[in-house]
Design an enzyme around this catalytic site. Structure first.
Site, PDB file in Angstrom:
ATOM      1  N   CYS A  27      39.795  18.584  11.729  1.00 22.58           N
ATOM      2  CA  CYS A  27      41.564  18.017  10.691  1.00 22.58           C
ATOM      3  C   CYS A  27      42.634  18.413  11.105  1.00 22.58           C
ATOM      4  O   CYS A  27      43.608  18.148  11.402  1.00 22.58           O
ATOM      5  CB  CYS A  27      41.773  19.447   9.648  1.00 22.58           C
ATOM      6  SG  CYS A  27      41.113  21.237  10.029  1.00 22.58           S
ATOM      7  N   HIS A 127      42.090  24.474   8.599  1.00 22.19           N
ATOM      8  CA  HIS A 127      42.402  23.679   7.926  1.00 22.19           C
ATOM      9  C   HIS A 127      44.060  23.562   8.503  1.00 22.19           C
ATOM     10  O   HIS A 127      44.776  24.187   7.571  1.00 22.19           O
ATOM     11  CB  HIS A 127      41.295  23.758   6.421  1.00 22.19           C
ATOM     12  CG  HIS A 127      41.897  22.197   5.574  1.00 22.19           C
ATOM     13  ND1 HIS A 127      41.376  21.104   6.146  1.00 22.19           N
ATOM     14  CD2 HIS A 127      42.452  21.385   4.768  1.00 22.19           C
ATOM     15  CE1 HIS A 127      41.016  19.671   5.816  1.00 22.19           C
ATOM     16  NE2 HIS A 127      42.741  20.222   4.921  1.00 22.19           N
ATOM     17  N   ASP A 142      46.256  15.047   3.095  1.00 18.57           N
ATOM     18  CA  ASP A 142      45.040  16.057   3.238  1.00 18.57           C
ATOM     19  C   ASP A 142      43.746  15.028   3.811  1.00 18.57           C
ATOM     20  O   ASP A 142      43.686  14.361   2.916  1.00 18.57           O
ATOM     21  CB  ASP A 142      44.876  16.247   3.095  1.00 18.57           C
ATOM     22  CG  ASP A 142      43.920  18.114   2.658  1.00 18.57           C
ATOM     23  OD1 ASP A 142      43.066  17.088   3.273  1.00 18.57           O
ATOM     24  OD2 ASP A 142      44.034  18.799   1.916  1.00 18.57           O
TER      25      ASP A 142
END
Length: 274
Positions: A27, A127, A142
């Site tokens: 991520c 994250h 995202d």
């Protein structure tokens, strides 16, 4: 310098949005690339930056190592691919972009009117994701979403406040953002990036919402769903980077005892643990 005088929210890539869907625990890579709007960095690039940061930190700590600092461990990347904010900062500095904590006095105008900015980085646990203004509109990039999700200007401020209330760390990104990425080049495909028109992104988002996948607009605690078969190449590359930057082990002490740990001290230590 106020971001209103800097490039970032205007036309980018001819109006096309660049989005990366979650791959393993990459991520941080997805976050950096969606800030820049193109596949500018790979996991191996970020691992190399982490290794450089570790090496610099070890050199600074040389001669003053304490029990709280473990030279053999990386403070900037874990073996499963989670990178520190310092790595993201270094990556974006390559493109003359600044990463500023939202609670910094410098970021006070963004706290009052976030709409005037161009990009935010959000972090919780392991994250990362970015919120970016492109073509005058705000999107949530995202990587847990199938496509970038449009955010209204009214909702942007409320969403950032909601994230902060759930414990997310928010960082402001300022500078002259790249206007184009050579999408026709061979480097433009990294396996998990995709180029979408705003209309395509909206269509995918609506399709996912109908399948109850509206995860991003509800801040979550269990933020990173990772498949069991994580990328072994990534783990190997990160492990190699850590080995390359690790200092050589100290020579064995005379008499077989560890420095500063006599047999009497070991007994005392055992008594304290008991």
């Amino acid at each position: 310098m106020n971001s209103s005088s800097e490039g970032g929210g205007g036309a980018s890539n001819g109006g096309i949005l660049y989005h990366e869907v979650q791959e393993s625990k990459l991520c941080a890579v997805h976050c950096v690339n969606t800030v820049l709007q193109g596949p500018f960095f790979s996991e191996f690039d970020l691992a190399a930056l982490a290794s450089d940061l570790d090496r610099t930190e070890r050199q600074m700590m040389l001669g003053s190592v304490t029990g709280d600092y473990l030279p053999e461990l990386s403070h900037n990347v874990s073996l499963d691919g989670d990178f520190s904010i310092q790595v993201l900062q270094k990556a974006l500095e390559v493109w003359d972009l600044q990463v500023i904590p939202m609670n910094s006095p410098v970021a006070e105008p963004a706290q009052i009117d976030p709409e005037k900015e161009n990009a935010f980085i959000c972090h919780l646990q392991d994250h990362w994701f970015c919120i970016r203004k492109l073509n005058g509109e705000w999107y949530n990039f995202d990587s847990l979403l199938a496509a970038p999700e449009h955010l209204s200007r009214f909702y942007l401020s409320a969403y950032l406040d909601s994230l902060k209330s759930f414990g997310w760390s928010i960082f402001l990104v300022r500078g002259n953002f790249p206007k184009e990425c050579p999408i026709s080049s061979s480097e433009a495909s990294n396996g998990y990036g995709q180029w979408l028109s705003p209309e395509d992104a909206e269509r995918i988002t609506k399709s996912c919402n109908s399948a109850s996948s509206r995860r991003a607009l509800v801040p979550y605690a269990d933020v990173e769903a990772v498949p069991d078969d994580e990328d072994e190449d990534l783990k190997a590359a990160i492990a190699a980077s850590l080995l390359d930057s690790a200092p050589p082990p100290p020579p064995p002490p005379i008499g077989g005892e560890q420095p500063g740990t006599s047999s009497e001290e070991n007994e005392n230590s055992g008594a304290e643990k008991a």
